[in-house]
Design an enzyme around this catalytic site. Structure first.
Site, PDB file in Angstrom:
ATOM      1  N   GLY A 197       0.822  -1.208   0.000  1.00 39.57           N
ATOM      2  CA  GLY A 197       0.000   0.000   0.000  1.00 39.57           C
ATOM      3  C   GLY A 197       0.859   1.262   0.000  1.00 39.57           C
ATOM      4  O   GLY A 197       0.504   2.265  -0.594  1.00 39.57           O
ATOM      5  N   LYS A 243      -3.004  -9.451   0.293  1.00 41.05           N
ATOM      6  CA  LYS A 243      -2.278  -9.394  -0.985  1.00 41.05           C
ATOM      7  C   LYS A 243      -0.940 -10.132  -0.927  1.00 41.05           C
ATOM      8  O   LYS A 243      -0.475 -10.654  -1.943  1.00 41.05           O
ATOM      9  CB  LYS A 243      -2.100  -7.944  -1.452  1.00 41.05           C
ATOM     10  CG  LYS A 243      -1.102  -7.131  -0.678  1.00 41.05           C
ATOM     11  CD  LYS A 243       0.110  -6.788  -1.493  1.00 41.05           C
ATOM     12  CE  LYS A 243       1.197  -6.100  -0.698  1.00 41.05           C
ATOM     13  NZ  LYS A 243       1.178  -5.965   0.705  1.00 41.05           N
TER      14      LYS A 243
HETATM   15  P1  ADP Z   1       2.482  -3.310   2.936  1.00 39.41           P
HETATM   16  O1  ADP Z   1       1.522  -2.271   2.497  1.00 39.41           O
HETATM   17  O2  ADP Z   1       3.736  -3.306   2.160  1.00 39.41           O
HETATM   18  O3  ADP Z   1       1.874  -4.679   3.076  1.00 39.41           O
HETATM   19  P2  ADP Z   1       2.639  -3.345   5.842  1.00 39.41           P
HETATM   20  O4  ADP Z   1       2.490  -2.124   6.676  1.00 39.41           O
HETATM   21  O5  ADP Z   1       1.542  -4.337   5.884  1.00 39.41           O
HETATM   22  O6  ADP Z   1       2.954  -2.819   4.376  1.00 39.41           O
HETATM   23  O7  ADP Z   1       3.977  -4.114   6.220  1.00 39.41           O
HETATM   24  C1  ADP Z   1       5.219  -3.430   6.315  1.00 39.41           C
HETATM   25  C2  ADP Z   1       5.457  -2.954   7.746  1.00 39.41           C
HETATM   26  O8  ADP Z   1       5.743  -4.051   8.592  1.00 39.41           O
HETATM   27  C3  ADP Z   1       6.643  -2.067   7.954  1.00 39.41           C
HETATM   28  O9  ADP Z   1       6.369  -0.739   7.604  1.00 39.41           O
HETATM   29  C4  ADP Z   1       6.900  -2.221   9.465  1.00 39.41           C
HETATM   30  O10 ADP Z   1       6.277  -1.181  10.184  1.00 39.41           O
HETATM   31  C5  ADP Z   1       6.194  -3.522   9.823  1.00 39.41           C
HETATM   32  N1  ADP Z   1       7.020  -4.524  10.474  1.00 39.41           N
HETATM   33  C6  ADP Z   1       6.573  -5.358  11.429  1.00 39.41           C
HETATM   34  N2  ADP Z   1       7.527  -6.183  11.846  1.00 39.41           N
HETATM   35  C7  ADP Z   1       8.634  -5.898  11.114  1.00 39.41           C
HETATM   36  C8  ADP Z   1       9.956  -6.429  11.072  1.00 39.41           C
HETATM   37  N3  ADP Z   1      10.336  -7.443  11.853  1.00 39.41           N
HETATM   38  N4  ADP Z   1      10.830  -5.887  10.199  1.00 39.41           N
HETATM   39  C9  ADP Z   1      10.458  -4.866   9.391  1.00 39.41           C
HETATM   40  N5  ADP Z   1       9.215  -4.316   9.392  1.00 39.41           N
HETATM   41  C10 ADP Z   1       8.308  -4.828  10.234  1.00 39.41           C
HETATM   42 MG    MG Z   2       0.387  -5.297   4.445  1.00 35.97          MG
END
Ligand code: ADP
Ligand code: MG
Length: 320
Positions: free
Chosen positions: A18, A221
């Site tokens: 996203g 997704k």
């Molecule tokens: P996307 O839209 O790409 O699916 P998400 O917000 O669902 O994004 O997933 C990415 C987020 O996961 C990162 O921005 C971070 O805040 C979070 N996150 C949780 N655990 C971890 C981790 N162990 N390492 C890196 N990011 C992490």
């Molecule tokens: Mg996500």
């Protein structure tokens, strides 16, 4: 680290988070979405021109949230549509923007290559336990009284979200198979770039008569990216998200970037709780699923790091 060479990994699925499309807190005007998608497609065009056969998939969380809000505001004038129609709507609208931006970017580089968006139906199990326990929050926040009204009038399930108000929660069943898999493979084989499974695709079940029908749910997704990658026989699965690496001890005083992991190591970190449910967790689970079914490599990084990550200089690379 070994660079990611199209000779070694000819076919890839690229999953855009996203964040590549809209940032939290941005109102999400068309201009903003356009700007974000253009940036993401500049990096994607690097992949295409390097010679990878590419299928793109993407999130739709913020856009579905906006659609639901629009429907709620206009419900006295226009009949609201079920969620699977919103899934299809955003596959179309985001697919259009992505496909146009990518074609324009390739055109600027003197390259003529067709890009097609395939509205993708994703089979889920009618008896998936997620249908009995909806837990995926979507759309706007409501005050408690409004939440009660929506539950009574619309039959929605709503849950309190971290003190910020009430949000609709919907089932997020596991994707099993992709109806348009052969079409996607055919287009890819013909040299086209395909956008498929956007926003997790449209969840469908088979009725008793064998007919497909949409169901009120959304599919993750990241999980659809893994199913797509498996079904088209991709070598490589790339997640572009908001962070350059998956970290151990994320949000602790000393987070440790994880540049290279075997599936077994990733599994261990997952079990130890380093990857949050609902964000990094599903990416790692999907990565493991893909690698267990013939995938050769997974990369997790952010858009702006993609070129360096392909050189093996940054990003989290996971191997079987
Ligand atoms: P996307 O839209 O790409 O699916 P998400 O917000 O669902 O994004 O997933 C990415 C987020 O996961 C990162 O921005 C971070 O805040 C979070 N996150 C949780 N655990 C971890 C981790 N162990 N390492 C890196 N990011 C992490
Ligand atoms: Mg996500």
């Amino acid at each position: 680290m070994i660079p990611i060479d199209p000779q070694l990994y000819p076919k890839l699925v690229l999953a855009l988070g996203g964040n590549a499309l809209i940032r939290p807190g941005e109102p999400g005007t068309l201009e903003e979405q356009y700007r974000r998608i253009r940036q993401a497609m500049a990096h994607t065009a690097d992949l295409v021109t390097a010679g990878f056969a590419t299928v793109i998939t993407h999130g739709n969380g913020p856009m579905v949230g906006h659609l639901l809000l629009q429907m709620d505001c206009a419900r006295a004038l226009v009949p609201p549509m079920p969620l699977f129609i919103s899934d299809a709507d955003t596959e179309g609208s985001l697919g259009y923007l992505i496909q146009q931006c990518l074609v324009n970017e390739l055109h600027r580089r003197g390259r003529k290559q067709g890009v097609a968006t395939v509205i993708t139906q994703v089979v889920v199990a009618r008896d998936d336990p997620a249908f009995l326990a909806p837990d995926k929050p979507i759309g706007p926040f409501f005050p408690a009284a409004e939440a009660e009204r929506l539950h009574a009038e619309q039959g929605w399930h709503l849950a309190e979200d971290a003190g910020r108000g009430w949000r609709r929660v919907v089932p997020s069943p596991h994707p099993l198979a992709i109806i348009e898999q052969e079409i996607i493979s055919y287009l890819l084989g013909g040299g086209f770039i395909v956008i498929a499974g956007g926003g997790g695709g449209v969840p469908v079940v088979r009725g008793p008569d064998g007919d497909l029908q949409g169901v009120e749910a959304v599919i993750d997704k990241d999980r659809v990216a893994a199913v797509l990658a498996r079904e088209i026989g991709a070598d490589l699965l790339i997640f572009l998200t908001a962070v350059a690496y998956a970290y151990a001890d994320y949000q602790r005083p000393q987070p440790r970037p994880l540049p290279r992991l075997t599936a077994a190591e990733a599994q261990k970190y997952l079990e130890e709780g380093h990857f949050a449910a609902g964000s990094m967790g599903p990416k790692i689970e999907s990565a493991l699923d893909f690698l267990a079914r013939g995938g050769k490599r997974v990369l997790i990084t952010q858009c702006e790091s993609l070129a360096a990550a392909l050189q093996g200089q940054t990003g989290t690379h996971i191997f079987p």
